[in-house]
Design a protein around this motif. Structure first.
Motif, PDB file in Angstrom:
ATOM      1  N   TYR A 150      -1.767  10.718   2.685  1.00  0.00           N
ATOM      2  CA  TYR A 150      -2.472   9.628   2.024  1.00  0.00           C
ATOM      3  C   TYR A 150      -2.473   8.351   2.864  1.00  0.00           C
ATOM      4  O   TYR A 150      -3.431   7.586   2.832  1.00  0.00           O
ATOM      5  CB  TYR A 150      -1.876   9.336   0.641  1.00  0.00           C
ATOM      6  CG  TYR A 150      -2.283  10.349  -0.392  1.00  0.00           C
ATOM      7  CD1 TYR A 150      -3.608  10.689  -0.577  1.00  0.00           C
ATOM      8  CD2 TYR A 150      -1.340  10.974  -1.191  1.00  0.00           C
ATOM      9  CE1 TYR A 150      -3.995  11.606  -1.514  1.00  0.00           C
ATOM     10  CE2 TYR A 150      -1.713  11.902  -2.136  1.00  0.00           C
ATOM     11  CZ  TYR A 150      -3.046  12.210  -2.290  1.00  0.00           C
ATOM     12  OH  TYR A 150      -3.413  13.130  -3.228  1.00  0.00           O
ATOM     13  N   THR A 151      -1.431   8.137   3.638  1.00  0.00           N
ATOM     14  CA  THR A 151      -1.386   6.972   4.519  1.00  0.00           C
ATOM     15  C   THR A 151      -2.449   7.098   5.612  1.00  0.00           C
ATOM     16  O   THR A 151      -3.118   6.121   5.954  1.00  0.00           O
ATOM     17  CB  THR A 151       0.002   6.810   5.131  1.00  0.00           C
ATOM     18  OG1 THR A 151       0.961   6.667   4.083  1.00  0.00           O
ATOM     19  CG2 THR A 151       0.070   5.581   6.029  1.00  0.00           C
ATOM     20  N   HIS A 209       0.362   4.740  -2.139  1.00  0.00           N
ATOM     21  CA  HIS A 209       0.360   6.066  -1.516  1.00  0.00           C
ATOM     22  C   HIS A 209       1.452   6.951  -2.108  1.00  0.00           C
ATOM     23  O   HIS A 209       1.238   8.148  -2.339  1.00  0.00           O
ATOM     24  CB  HIS A 209       0.548   5.948  -0.007  1.00  0.00           C
ATOM     25  CG  HIS A 209      -0.557   5.198   0.662  1.00  0.00           C
ATOM     26  ND1 HIS A 209      -0.416   4.637   1.901  1.00  0.00           N
ATOM     27  CD2 HIS A 209      -1.816   4.891   0.271  1.00  0.00           C
ATOM     28  CE1 HIS A 209      -1.522   4.027   2.242  1.00  0.00           C
ATOM     29  NE2 HIS A 209      -2.396   4.168   1.252  1.00  0.00           N
ATOM     30  N   SER A 242       0.828  -1.208   0.000  1.00  0.00           N
ATOM     31  CA  SER A 242       0.000   0.000   0.000  1.00  0.00           C
ATOM     32  C   SER A 242       0.863   1.259   0.000  1.00  0.00           C
ATOM     33  O   SER A 242       0.425   2.308  -0.466  1.00  0.00           O
ATOM     34  CB  SER A 242      -0.945  -0.008   1.196  1.00  0.00           C
ATOM     35  OG  SER A 242      -0.216  -0.014   2.401  1.00  0.00           O
ATOM     36  N   PHE A 243       2.089   1.150   0.501  1.00  0.00           N
ATOM     37  CA  PHE A 243       2.991   2.305   0.476  1.00  0.00           C
ATOM     38  C   PHE A 243       3.299   2.729  -0.950  1.00  0.00           C
ATOM     39  O   PHE A 243       3.413   3.918  -1.238  1.00  0.00           O
ATOM     40  CB  PHE A 243       4.293   1.974   1.217  1.00  0.00           C
ATOM     41  CG  PHE A 243       5.273   3.110   1.222  1.00  0.00           C
ATOM     42  CD1 PHE A 243       5.108   4.161   2.097  1.00  0.00           C
ATOM     43  CD2 PHE A 243       6.344   3.128   0.342  1.00  0.00           C
ATOM     44  CE1 PHE A 243       5.997   5.228   2.101  1.00  0.00           C
ATOM     45  CE2 PHE A 243       7.230   4.181   0.338  1.00  0.00           C
ATOM     46  CZ  PHE A 243       7.062   5.235   1.227  1.00  0.00           C
TER      47      PHE A 243
END
Length: 66
Positions: free
Chosen positions: A62-63, A20, A16-17
Motif C-alpha cells: 500500500y505504501t 496504509h 500516511s503510514f
C-alpha cells in the motif's frame, strides 16, 4: 509521483503510514476467512507470525501503490 507524508482529514493531521496500516489490517481481516477456507492454516507452522509477515507485506504494498 506525489508523496504525502501527512494527510489532512477534517483539520486532523494523520500520518500516511497510519492510513496504509489501517488498509492493510482491513485487507488482512478480509483475507483471513479466505485462507481458512482454502486450508492454508494446515500448512502454516506459526500462524501469528505468518499473519504478521503478511501484514508487513501489505503495508509495503500500500505504501508503494498509494
Amino acid at each position: 509521483m506525489d508523496l504525502r507524508p501527512v494527510l489532512d482529514i477534517g483539520g486532523l493531521l494523520v500520518s500516511s503510514f497510519v492510513i496504509h496500516a489501517g488498509l492493510a489490517v482491513a485487507t488482512l481481516l478480509l483475507l483471513n476467512p479466505l485462507l481458512a477456507k482454502v486450508g492454508a492454516r494446515r500448512v502454516i507452522w506459526n500462524v501469528p507470525l505468518a499473519e504478521f509477515g503478511l501484514l508487513v507485506c501489505l503495508i509495503g504494498l500500500y505504501t508503494l501503490i498509494l
